[in-house]
Design a protein around this motif. Sequence first.
Motif, PDB file in Angstrom:
ATOM      1  N   THR A 155       0.840  -1.198   0.000  1.00 17.34           N
ATOM      2  CA  THR A 155       0.000   0.000   0.000  1.00 17.34           C
ATOM      3  C   THR A 155       0.869   1.238   0.000  1.00 17.34           C
ATOM      4  OG1 THR A 155      -1.723   1.206   1.217  1.00 17.34           O
ATOM      5  CG2 THR A 155      -0.111  -0.005   2.519  1.00 17.34           C
ATOM      6  N   LEU A 156       0.335   2.307  -0.537  1.00 18.35           N
ATOM      7  CA  LEU A 156       1.032   3.589  -0.501  1.00 18.35           C
ATOM      8  C   LEU A 156       0.596   4.424   0.693  1.00 18.35           C
ATOM      9  CD1 LEU A 156       0.901   4.553  -4.299  1.00 18.35           C
ATOM     10  CD2 LEU A 156       2.783   3.490  -3.027  1.00 18.35           C
ATOM     11  N   ASP A 157      -0.385   3.926   1.434  1.00 18.48           N
ATOM     12  CA  ASP A 157      -0.894   4.656   2.606  1.00 18.48           C
ATOM     13  C   ASP A 157       0.165   4.625   3.707  1.00 18.48           C
ATOM     14  OD1 ASP A 157      -2.143   5.412   5.030  1.00 18.48           O
ATOM     15  OD2 ASP A 157      -4.105   4.827   4.256  1.00 18.48           O
ATOM     16  N   PRO A 158       0.746   5.764   4.061  1.00 23.63           N
ATOM     17  CA  PRO A 158       1.827   5.767   5.059  1.00 23.63           C
ATOM     18  C   PRO A 158       1.353   5.322   6.440  1.00 23.63           C
ATOM     19  CG  PRO A 158       1.129   8.005   4.586  1.00 23.63           C
ATOM     20  CD  PRO A 158       0.445   7.133   3.583  1.00 23.63           C
ATOM     21  N   TYR A 159       0.084   5.564   6.758  1.00 21.93           N
ATOM     22  CA  TYR A 159      -0.418   5.164   8.061  1.00 21.93           C
ATOM     23  C   TYR A 159      -0.581   3.647   8.153  1.00 21.93           C
ATOM     24  CZ  TYR A 159      -1.311  10.111   8.820  1.00 21.93           C
ATOM     25  OH  TYR A 159      -1.160  11.463   8.973  1.00 21.93           O
ATOM     26  N   LYS A 160      -1.043   3.032   7.083  1.00 26.43           N
ATOM     27  CA  LYS A 160      -1.163   1.577   7.078  1.00 26.43           C
ATOM     28  C   LYS A 160       0.209   0.914   7.134  1.00 26.43           C
ATOM     29  CE  LYS A 160      -5.661   1.089   4.842  1.00 26.43           C
ATOM     30  NZ  LYS A 160      -6.427   0.475   3.719  1.00 26.43           N
TER      31      LYS A 160
END
Length: 279
Positions: free
Chosen positions: A172-177
Amino acid sequence: MAAQASGDPTPGPTVITDPDGIGGLSSETISYGRHRHQQMDVWWTPDGMTRPGVFLIHGGWWSSGDKRQMTAITREYADRGYTVFNLNYRLSTEAAWPAQRTDALAAIAMAKKHAARWALDVTNFVVVGFSAGGHIAASVGTYGNGMAGLKGVVGLSPIISPLRAYKDGEETLDPYKRKLRSAAVRLAGGCAPKGKCSRVWASMEVAWHASAKDAPMLTVHSQDEFVPPVQSQLLKQMLGKAGVAVTTWSVPGIGHSSALYRTPGVAERVQEWITSHLG
């Protein structure tokens, strides 16, 4: 070693919360173990009446955060007439799982043992956790086959499944995930959910420990936050099979943890759910 709630509670740094006595509240900070983070703030009304209890557990990726960020919410519940315990616990940078659950259990045991000191009704309390604290709260709720006096568990953006978070953060590109994936690995002692670490990861999975006498739960997520509502679906399924009610609720947006709690209508609904279970 597990934290033990033995002996008299040890006073920590003094917390002045109501210096003029306007709200009729008393408060103090108590050590329930020897580690510097094994402390909790206690707020109560010293009017001779025993009152239902609310235990609050802060978030912060299991590796950061502090009970100070929960002070306003603590005051809100104390003003509503509850005896409130605002917990710190050993962080994942200091001790691996299950130290965090062990600390929450030790704090609750300390509160029960000295219930008269804080006017606590030991037969009537809930545990409320935010984000990583929601994981700890839910893990308390499914520890063993129920806990005497525990009438409900509430999670705001709770990480119910660290395994799911680990998988969601892989590609994923989601930094929080991605950060949550790394945080779950740190919580497990620094290793992935395979081989020698499989047992600790299994211990971290809340839904896998569902039992018939577990307390009912309420979980709240934002629909598009990095800890999505799907985190609670397996919990609802597994606890449901055990005959335990789980209410899952989601609201539009990306608000997480305390920000989610401050979304209009959320705090009120959580308070209504707590009232309905504590009376």
